[in-house]
Design an enzyme around this catalytic site. Structure first.
Site, PDB file in Angstrom:
ATOM      1  N   ASP A  67      55.061  35.110  39.655  1.00 53.18           N
ATOM      2  CA  ASP A  67      55.615  34.067  40.517  1.00 53.18           C
ATOM      3  C   ASP A  67      55.564  32.694  39.859  1.00 53.18           C
ATOM      4  O   ASP A  67      54.958  32.531  38.790  1.00 53.18           O
ATOM      5  CB  ASP A  67      54.894  34.053  41.879  1.00 53.18           C
ATOM      6  CG  ASP A  67      53.375  34.087  41.761  1.00 53.18           C
ATOM      7  OD1 ASP A  67      52.847  33.884  40.656  1.00 53.18           O
ATOM      8  OD2 ASP A  67      52.703  34.298  42.783  1.00 53.18           O
ATOM      9  N   ASN A 136      44.620  35.792  52.581  1.00 58.96           N
ATOM     10  CA  ASN A 136      45.409  36.334  53.703  1.00 58.96           C
ATOM     11  C   ASN A 136      46.079  37.661  53.332  1.00 58.96           C
ATOM     12  O   ASN A 136      46.936  38.148  54.053  1.00 58.96           O
ATOM     13  CB  ASN A 136      46.455  35.308  54.175  1.00 58.96           C
ATOM     14  CG  ASN A 136      47.489  34.981  53.097  1.00 58.96           C
ATOM     15  OD1 ASN A 136      47.447  35.541  52.000  1.00 58.96           O
ATOM     16  ND2 ASN A 136      48.410  34.088  53.401  1.00 58.96           N
ATOM     17  N   HIS A 138      47.953  38.228  50.642  1.00 64.78           N
ATOM     18  CA  HIS A 138      49.225  38.142  49.920  1.00 64.78           C
ATOM     19  C   HIS A 138      49.100  38.624  48.473  1.00 64.78           C
ATOM     20  O   HIS A 138      48.026  38.594  47.880  1.00 64.78           O
ATOM     21  CB  HIS A 138      49.857  36.749  50.013  1.00 64.78           C
ATOM     22  CG  HIS A 138      49.255  35.681  49.172  1.00 64.78           C
ATOM     23  ND1 HIS A 138      49.327  34.341  49.510  1.00 64.78           N
ATOM     24  CD2 HIS A 138      48.588  35.714  47.990  1.00 64.78           C
ATOM     25  CE1 HIS A 138      48.740  33.626  48.581  1.00 64.78           C
ATOM     26  NE2 HIS A 138      48.280  34.427  47.650  1.00 64.78           N
ATOM     27  N   GLU A 143      53.909  36.554  51.302  1.00 62.23           N
ATOM     28  CA  GLU A 143      52.986  36.193  52.377  1.00 62.23           C
ATOM     29  C   GLU A 143      53.032  37.250  53.488  1.00 62.23           C
ATOM     30  O   GLU A 143      53.965  38.055  53.538  1.00 62.23           O
ATOM     31  CB  GLU A 143      53.398  34.827  52.961  1.00 62.23           C
ATOM     32  CG  GLU A 143      53.363  33.672  51.957  1.00 62.23           C
ATOM     33  CD  GLU A 143      51.946  33.130  51.723  1.00 62.23           C
ATOM     34  OE1 GLU A 143      50.966  33.855  51.924  1.00 62.23           O
ATOM     35  OE2 GLU A 143      51.854  31.955  51.329  1.00 62.23           O
TER      36      GLU A 143
HETATM   37  C1  GLP Z   1      48.260  32.390  44.453  1.00 59.60           C
HETATM   38  C2  GLP Z   1      49.162  33.192  43.525  1.00 59.60           C
HETATM   39  C3  GLP Z   1      48.832  34.652  43.578  1.00 59.60           C
HETATM   40  C4  GLP Z   1      47.342  34.816  43.358  1.00 59.60           C
HETATM   41  C5  GLP Z   1      46.597  34.260  44.546  1.00 59.60           C
HETATM   42  C6  GLP Z   1      45.092  34.337  44.428  1.00 59.60           C
HETATM   43  O1  GLP Z   1      48.874  32.137  45.657  1.00 59.60           O
HETATM   44  N1  GLP Z   1      50.548  32.979  43.793  1.00 59.60           N
HETATM   45  O2  GLP Z   1      49.610  35.354  42.623  1.00 59.60           O
HETATM   46  O3  GLP Z   1      47.013  36.163  43.176  1.00 59.60           O
HETATM   47  O4  GLP Z   1      46.985  32.919  44.766  1.00 59.60           O
HETATM   48  O5  GLP Z   1      44.579  33.245  43.703  1.00 59.60           O
HETATM   49  P1  GLP Z   1      43.108  33.112  43.164  1.00 59.60           P
HETATM   50  O6  GLP Z   1      42.974  34.124  42.072  1.00 59.60           O
HETATM   51  O7  GLP Z   1      43.027  31.719  42.633  1.00 59.60           O
HETATM   52  O8  GLP Z   1      42.176  33.369  44.275  1.00 59.60           O
END
Ligand code: GLP
Length: 241
Positions: A67, A136, A138, A143
């Site tokens: 993404d 959440n 995702h 989402e």
């Molecule tokens: C973001 C990214 C995701 C990622 C998630 C978790 O929203 N778009 O691809 O997996 O957050 O992030 P973190 O690893 O910082 O907890």
């Protein structure tokens, strides 16, 4: 589904890097799906070390990021382009043309999403998709409520996600309101999936995703239906298992 609960973040990162390394050693032109965020930074550090010690070779590896933010200049400190350069691409011998990240400032976003999706299949599809998980549930920027049938597209970010991601921005108002993300369908087509989670904040989401019902309310729960998933957690993320 294989679930590995490690003692701490460093062990989780090492185990994840070993899985990626094995994939590259088994197929030198592997197509990797890559995540950003805090979770995979340790894994990237380990991969850089393995590459620098010449135990693995990125020269034929192809990558597709999950993404990117919409409308954020590619060199903005909060962009995933910048993150990937700093954490991995600047330190390994990957070829510039092998790197793919959605272009959040493309003139025609619909065309960019279509092109991105087609490009993945032009390379034969993703061999190993690595994922983090949002608190959440995702995956990528899919989402809660996201349709299973969706491919790469422009999405609205939830306020919860924007608030959380503001740690990468000087001012919370700078966090984009939209992102481009591979869809759940894109992710589910990967031959293998590696899901990583670390910290207490992820314990609920991880347990719901892997043990609860498969529901759109928890996007990562779809992974229960994928035939080749490995989950690597640290003790805290695995504490409710
Ligand atoms: C973001 C990214 C995701 C990622 C998630 C978790 O929203 N778009 O691809 O997996 O957050 O992030 P973190 O690893 O910082 O907890």
């Amino acid at each position: 589904m294989r679930v590995v609960v490690t003692n701490n973040y460093q062990e989780m990162s090492r185990e994840a890097a070993r899985i990626v390394a094995r994939q590259i050693l088994a197929k030198e032109d592997s197509v990797l799906g890559l995540p950003t965020g805090d979770t995979p930074t340790g894994m990237y550090e380990e991969l850089v070390q393995l590459d620098n010690r010449r135990l693995i070779d990125f020269s034929k590896v192809i990558t597709f990021n999950l993404d990117e933010y919409y409308g954020l200049p590619l060199d903005h400190p909060g962009s995933y382009h910048r993150y990937m350069r700093e954490k991995l691409f600047d330190h390994v011998n990957i070829q510039e043309g092998s790197i793919h990240i959605p272009d959040g400032v493309a003139k025609d976003i619909e065309e960019e999403c279509r092109r991105y999706e087609e490009e993945i299949y032009r390379y034969g599809g993703i061999d190993l998709q690595i994922l983090g998980i949002g608190p959440n549930g995702h995956i990528g920027f899919n989402e809660p409520g996201s349709d299973w049938e969706m491919t790469t597209r422009l999405v609205k970010l939830s306020e919860e996600t924007r608030r959380r991601e503001s740690r990468y921005f000087r001012d919370p108002t700078e966090v984009p309101t939209q992102g481009i993300t591979m869809g759940i369908k894109t992710i589910m087509k990967a031959r293998k999936i590696l899901l990583l989670a670390s910290g207490k904040e992820k314990a609920k989401a991880t347990t719901k995703a892997l043990k609860g019902p498969v529901t759109k309310k928890v996007p990562a729960s779809i992974l229960q239906l994928h035939p080749m998933v490995t989950v690597v957690l640290d003790k805290e993320a695995g504490s409710l298992f």
